[in-house]
Design an enzyme around this catalytic site. Structure first.
Site, PDB file in Angstrom:
ATOM      1  N   GLY A   1      19.351  77.571 -12.807  1.00  0.00           N
ATOM      2  CA  GLY A   1      19.805  78.268 -14.009  1.00  0.00           C
ATOM      3  C   GLY A   1      20.674  79.459 -13.665  1.00  0.00           C
ATOM      4  O   GLY A   1      20.391  80.199 -12.727  1.00  0.00           O
TER       5      GLY A   1
ATOM      6  N   ARG B   1       8.672  80.118 -19.454  1.00  0.00           N
ATOM      7  CA  ARG B   1       7.627  79.112 -19.655  1.00  0.00           C
ATOM      8  C   ARG B   1       6.416  79.359 -18.771  1.00  0.00           C
ATOM      9  O   ARG B   1       5.280  79.092 -19.148  1.00  0.00           O
ATOM     10  CB  ARG B   1       8.203  77.721 -19.390  1.00  0.00           C
ATOM     11  CG  ARG B   1       7.278  76.576 -19.781  1.00  0.00           C
ATOM     12  CD  ARG B   1       8.009  75.257 -19.729  1.00  0.00           C
ATOM     13  NE  ARG B   1       9.121  75.211 -20.660  1.00  0.00           N
ATOM     14  CZ  ARG B   1       8.992  74.933 -21.954  1.00  0.00           C
ATOM     15  NH1 ARG B   1       7.805  74.691 -22.473  1.00  0.00           N
ATOM     16  NH2 ARG B   1      10.043  74.900 -22.744  1.00  0.00           N
TER      17      ARG B   1
ATOM     18  N   GLY C   1      16.854  80.522  -7.796  1.00  0.00           N
ATOM     19  CA  GLY C   1      15.421  80.763  -7.902  1.00  0.00           C
ATOM     20  C   GLY C   1      14.632  79.989  -6.863  1.00  0.00           C
ATOM     21  O   GLY C   1      15.165  79.599  -5.817  1.00  0.00           O
ATOM     22  N   ASP C   2      13.349  79.742  -7.154  1.00  0.00           N
ATOM     23  CA  ASP C   2      12.481  79.134  -6.144  1.00  0.00           C
ATOM     24  C   ASP C   2      12.926  77.722  -5.760  1.00  0.00           C
ATOM     25  O   ASP C   2      12.818  77.325  -4.592  1.00  0.00           O
ATOM     26  CB  ASP C   2      11.025  79.149  -6.594  1.00  0.00           C
ATOM     27  CG  ASP C   2      10.803  78.477  -7.941  1.00  0.00           C
ATOM     28  OD1 ASP C   2      11.782  78.048  -8.574  1.00  0.00           O
ATOM     29  OD2 ASP C   2       9.629  78.371  -8.353  1.00  0.00           O
TER      30      ASP C   2
ATOM     31  N   THR D   1      17.660  84.828 -11.012  1.00  0.00           N
ATOM     32  CA  THR D   1      16.977  84.140 -12.114  1.00  0.00           C
ATOM     33  C   THR D   1      16.542  85.166 -13.149  1.00  0.00           C
ATOM     34  O   THR D   1      16.022  86.225 -12.792  1.00  0.00           O
ATOM     35  CB  THR D   1      15.742  83.353 -11.624  1.00  0.00           C
ATOM     36  OG1 THR D   1      14.931  82.975 -12.744  1.00  0.00           O
ATOM     37  CG2 THR D   1      14.896  84.162 -10.662  1.00  0.00           C
TER      38      THR D   1
ATOM     39  N   ASP E   1      10.475  85.692 -11.686  1.00  0.00           N
ATOM     40  CA  ASP E   1       9.238  84.994 -11.353  1.00  0.00           C
ATOM     41  C   ASP E   1       8.975  84.851  -9.855  1.00  0.00           C
ATOM     42  O   ASP E   1       8.172  84.015  -9.438  1.00  0.00           O
ATOM     43  CB  ASP E   1       9.227  83.609 -12.001  1.00  0.00           C
ATOM     44  CG  ASP E   1      10.429  82.755 -11.590  1.00  0.00           C
ATOM     45  OD1 ASP E   1      11.351  83.285 -10.929  1.00  0.00           O
ATOM     46  OD2 ASP E   1      10.437  81.562 -11.927  1.00  0.00           O
TER      47      ASP E   1
END
Length: 322
Positions: A11, A171, A102-103, A125, A129
């Site tokens: 993303g 989420r 991200g991850d 991101t 997170d």
């Protein structure tokens, strides 16, 4: 290291362009060539690469999104796909790779490192997170986008004495809902990390109604399983509290927009540090920020760290929203 590749994956997040700019200009400053890889790992496998120069990253620090584009790539998750990717990188004489994402993107970088191809990860991101870093690139901008939306929604909510449920992204991580909810003065914040029932939310709303307050803002992270959807909650509040409820799903507007000064500076610091690590011969590392200091750590260690939710901030929000 003579040639560095850079890509953005997963993303998009505001500030990715500032990170790209920092990687490209730092690399050129130290005498390296830089290749930009378009559309992430997918573009790598399709050989969508271009050599970048100082002008390639001119006038992009203030732009949202990513000039290199982004996508997700199932093929790169396979060993065959990664071997193909390494072969292409070597074809272009690229010695190492900077991955911004991200991850999931970090997992790809880690796999490359395990295959002997040097890679460094930069956290980009809006979800914030990743536990190893206090902040990820894009989080601050997205948070301010949500806060701006809450402020505008509160105006009309107050005028019509309505309850407004504002659904935000997150989420699996509630940081965006938590921080924007506190800053926006939300009466209720719903996140995946904390247990809260729809009955409790209904009771909180009734309590505020009894003291004469007829409008409320509820900030809700998407996909909180025990609550259901924002529309499910709307139905319950309408039926049991007699409230006039509206739902606003902010969606991908949270990903866009010009990055804040914080995100631009963070991205610049992280991009510059990533290049320095590669030039020092380091690999399988990720960069981040802790206590306003730029840090780096082993990528596997970073990915293994479980995200901790700031319960103290959540409890404070409940106290301040009585």
């Amino acid at each position: 290291m003579k040639t560095i590749g850079v890509l953005t994956s997963g993303g998009d997040a505001p500030g990715m362009n500032a990170a790209i700019r920092a990687v490209v200009r730092s690399a050129i400053y130290y005498g390296c060539k830089v290749y930009g890889i378009n559309r992430g790992y997918k573009g790598l496998l399709e050989e969508d690469l271009e050599e970048m120069n100082l002008s390639s990253v001119g006038d992009i620090i203030q732009r949202g999104g990513t000039v290199l584009k982004s996508s997700r790539c199932e093929e790169f998750k396979t060993e065959e796909g990664r071997l193909k990717g390494v072969k292409i990188l070597k074809k272009y004489k690229i010695d190492c790779l900077v991955v911004i994402g991200g991850d999931g993107s970090f997992n790809g970088a880690n796999k490359l490192s395990e295959m002997g191809f040097p890679a460094i990860g930069i956290p980009g991101t809006i979800d914030n997170d990743l536990e190893y870093t206090d902040y990820t690139i894009g989080f601050d901008t997205a948070m301010n986008t949500v806060i701006d939306a809450i402020s505008k929604i509160r105006d009309t909510s107050s005028s019509h004495e309505r309850v407004n449920i504002v659904e935000v992204m997150g989420r699996h991580c509630g940081d965006l809902a938590l921080y924007s909810g506190i800053a926006g003065g939300a009466e209720t914040i719903i996140v995946p990390e904390m247990e809260i029932s729809s009955d409790e939310i209904t009771q909180r709303l009734k309590t505020t109604q009894k003291r004469g307050k007829r409008h409320s803002i509820i900030v809700m992270a998407e996909g909180v399983e025990k609550i259901g959807s924002a529309n499910d909650l709307k139905k319950k509040l309408t039926e049991e509290a007699g409230a006039d409820v509206r739902v606003t799903v902010l969606g991908h507007v949270q990903r866009g927009g010009s990055p804040t000064a914080f995100d631009r500076i963070l991205a610049s610091r992280l991009g510059s540090r990533a290049v320095e690590l590669l030039l020092d011969g380091k690999s399988a590392r990720v960069v981040g920020i802790r206590d306003n200091q730029i840090i780096d750590m082993d990528i596997q260690e970073a990915l293994s760290m479980k995200k901790t939710f700031k319960k103290d901030l959540y409890e404070m929000a409940k106290v301040l929203s009585i």
